[in-house]
Design a protein around this motif. Structure first.
Motif, PDB file in Angstrom:
ATOM      1  N   ASP A   1       0.799  -1.251   0.039  1.00 19.78           N
ATOM      2  CA  ASP A   1       0.062   0.056   0.066  1.00 19.78           C
ATOM      3  C   ASP A   1       0.842   1.137  -0.077  1.00 19.78           C
ATOM      4  OD1 ASP A   1      -2.302  -1.567   0.016  1.00 19.78           O
ATOM      5  OD2 ASP A   1      -2.772  -1.179   2.149  1.00 19.78           O
ATOM      6  N   LEU A   2       1.992   1.168   0.742  1.00 18.34           N
ATOM      7  CA  LEU A   2       2.829   2.282   0.740  1.00 18.34           C
ATOM      8  C   LEU A   2       3.376   2.740  -0.798  1.00 18.34           C
ATOM      9  CD1 LEU A   2       4.688   1.871   4.095  1.00 18.34           C
ATOM     10  CD2 LEU A   2       3.085   3.469   3.646  1.00 18.34           C
ATOM     11  N   ILE A   3       3.635   1.650  -1.297  1.00 19.11           N
ATOM     12  CA  ILE A   3       4.244   1.693  -2.872  1.00 19.11           C
ATOM     13  C   ILE A   3       3.192   2.216  -3.871  1.00 19.11           C
ATOM     14  CG2 ILE A   3       4.989   0.129  -4.864  1.00 19.11           C
ATOM     15  CD1 ILE A   3       6.277  -1.632  -2.746  1.00 19.11           C
ATOM     16  N   LEU A   4       1.895   1.795  -3.273  1.00 21.62           N
ATOM     17  CA  LEU A   4       0.757   2.444  -4.198  1.00 21.62           C
ATOM     18  C   LEU A   4       0.228   3.696  -3.737  1.00 21.62           C
ATOM     19  CD1 LEU A   4      -1.034  -0.912  -5.040  1.00 21.62           C
ATOM     20  CD2 LEU A   4      -0.116   0.414  -6.422  1.00 21.62           C
ATOM     21  N   LYS A   5       0.845   4.366  -2.647  1.00 18.18           N
ATOM     22  CA  LYS A   5       0.447   5.429  -2.032  1.00 18.18           C
ATOM     23  C   LYS A   5      -0.944   5.577  -1.516  1.00 18.18           C
ATOM     24  CE  LYS A   5       3.730   7.798  -5.075  1.00 18.18           C
ATOM     25  NZ  LYS A   5       4.249   6.528  -5.326  1.00 18.18           N
ATOM     26  N   ARG A   6      -1.260   4.324  -0.818  1.00 16.72           N
ATOM     27  CA  ARG A   6      -2.592   4.338  -0.178  1.00 16.72           C
ATOM     28  C   ARG A   6      -2.220   4.037   1.173  1.00 16.72           C
ATOM     29  NH1 ARG A   6      -6.959   1.499  -3.069  1.00 16.72           N
ATOM     30  NH2 ARG A   6      -6.780   1.511  -5.251  1.00 16.72           N
TER      31      ARG A   6
END
Length: 535
Positions: A111-116
């Protein structure tokens, strides 16, 4: 596999027949997938303990299955530590100060990579669980088969696992040798991290992030699957789902939330093994359904459950509705049930979920309308009465002033009738509340549930009831105010903000407020006219 094809009874109380033919529809990628596409390949040089590690497009190694190991710069991936919760940072810093290695692992890294905003954070450390417990004053070790630490930071629990215990006792750990072997040339730290990632369910959950060295470790090809927007199991899907059938529901949840596609292997295995979810404890099924419906991806989850034949098993009443609407497995159309959950999704999020009583109330309310369609004016007055805690007279007066047209596409609504007298309108509102309560009783009756799909003999037949009686009584209280509120009650609450802490805890006042808003905005969509329900 054999269980599904033979149609055997699973468990003492549940029966299942072979599902209908299923189809798979491609799901649109979210915009955040494209954002990571240009930085999938490793870049430049990044530091790790003990020196510099060259990071290049060939990765840091390769396992026996051909997965390229990658050590990626979190800065190049655009990971923002601002999205890491304060309690999690407290735990990371506490262990780091003691000299232990600490990583974020699993879905939170994805999620951090997907900016979520992650739903929660999982920490893994080189410290043993006893050392973790000594590090924090409010910490206990929980679990026998898979022991972890619960670290209490203010009102939040942060889960911490240890490399020394993670995966011990796992049924799948003994199978790894059949699919993977130790890569040549890897150092001890890489090997320990790699072994842990092998025990993850999906490749996109097999990422490990060191926020201090700013490295993301990708041993399973997770970054490539994020780029392709695919959900892929770490080990063969049929083996993975037999090992833990809850992964079937997690696959649906992840795909729905991220708008990712299943790999062909997962799609086939989900269809083949769908009935195996009946082996799960009812409490676990309720938890997984809550993850799907309470965290902002309910509409997409329902579509996927229907597409892969799981809705007939988990929610037969709602599956019957889809079938009666002529809904195909890959249908792009909407309906009232999906519209209700679309409006729920607009109000909740992974870090701002609702209590399970809210989505259960929506299911019961919709079923009541399917059984007996209503005048839009009755539903408007009903939602206003629920919102105000039972002020029927005020609700009726406000409902009569609505000039906005209702959505005429729903079969659950009929053309407005002659309800000129307030007493007649109030009687209809009270009757609707009674109908919703009656449906709640049916939803907890295995005999009724087992007959939900009786009109469709080729469909699965399930008598699964995972909603506890105590929870159904809690949901029933949402509507009791309407049935007894025959006198003028409290003034409508006009505040527009939702108290998400109260909503997650199931505060009756907050659940009523949000339920009414969802119902009203479904019947009278705000974009149809300028005038709509003020919350």
């Amino acid at each position: 596999m054999a269980l599904a094809s033979l149609g055997l009874a699973l468990g003492s109380h549940h029966t299942i027949r072979l599902p209908l033919v299923f189809c798979v529809r491609k799901v649109r990628h979210s915009g955040s997938v494209a954002a990571v596409e240009s930085v999938v390949e490793p870049v430049s040089l990044v530091k790790e303990e003990g020196g510099h590690v060259p990071v290049n497009k060939h990765g840091a190694g390769r396992d026996s299955k051909g997965h390229q190991w990658k050590k990626l710069s979190s800065e190049e991936l655009g990971i923002s530590t601002k999205l890491i919760s304060k309690p999690t940072k407290t735990v990371l810093n506490g262990l780091r100060r003691k000299g232990y290695e600490v990583y974020l692992v699993g879905g939170c890294v994805r999620d951090l990579i997907l900016k979520r905003t992650p739903k929660d954070f999982d920490v893994i450390t080189s410290a043993g669980l006893k050392e973790v417990r000594k590090t924090f004053s409010r910490c206990e070790i929980v679990g026998k088969r898979f022991p972890i630490c619960h670290v209490h930071v203010n009102d939040t629990i942060v889960e911490v696992s240890s490399f020394s215990t993670s995966g011990s006792g796992s049924k799948s750990s003994c199978k790894f040798g059949n699919y993977f072997s130790k890569p040549s040339g890897c150092n001890e730290r890489d090997y320990i991290r790699w072994r842990n990632c092998l025990q993850r369910d999906f490749t996109i959950n097999g990422l490990m992030y060191d926020p201090y060295t700013k490295i993301v470790f990708d041993y399973m090809g997770g970054m490539e699957d994020i780029r392709k927007a695919k959900v892929r199991t770490v080990i063969p899907a049929n083996v993975s789902f037999v090992d833990d059938c809850a992964r079937i529901l997690r696959a649906v949840r992840i795909a729905a939330r991220l708008r990712f596609r299943f790999t062909r292997e997962i799609a086939l295995s989900v269809r083949e093994l769908s009935s195996s979810v009946l082996r799960l404890d009812k409490g676990r099924i309720l938890m997984e359904m809550n993850y799907m419906l309470a965290f902002g991806s309910a509409e997409a989850s329902l579509r996927l459950l229907w597409r892969f034949g799981l809705l007939e098993i988990l929610l037969p009443i709602q599956a019957s509705y889809f079938a009666s609407q002529g809904f195909r497995r890959r249908d792009e159309r909407s309906n009232m049930l999906l519209s209700l959950f679309t409006n729920l999704d607009k109000l909740v999020a992974p870090n701002q979920p609702c209590h399970s009583s809210l989505w259960i109330a929506i299911l019961a309310f919709h079923k009541a309308l399917v059984d007996q369609p209503r005048d839009p004016l009755v539903i408007a007055a009903f939602s206003l009465a629920v919102h105000s805690g039972g002020s029927l007279f005020e609700a009726v007066e406000i409902a009569r002033r609505i000039s906005q047209p209702h959505d005429q596409s729903f079969d659950e609504l009929f053309d407005p009738r002659d309800l000129d007298f307030n007493d007649a309108l109030i009687d209809n509102v009270v009757d609707l509340a009674a109908s919703v309560k009656a449906v709640l009783c049916k939803m907890t009756d295995p005999c009724y549930v087992s007959q939900a799909m009786s009109k469709y003999p080729q469909a699965p037949c399930s008598d699964l009831v995972f909603i506890p009686w105590a929870l159904s009584l809690r949901v029933s209280k949402i509507f009791e105010c309407v049935m007894r509120g025959m006198e003028r009650g409290p003034v409508l609450r006009r505040g527009k903000k939702i108290n998400y802490e109260s909503l997650a805890l199931g505060s009756l006042k907050e659940v009523r407020h949000v339920f009414a808003r969802i119902v009203f905005d479904t019947i009278y969509p705000p974009n149809q006219n300028s005038k709509h329900f003020s919350t």
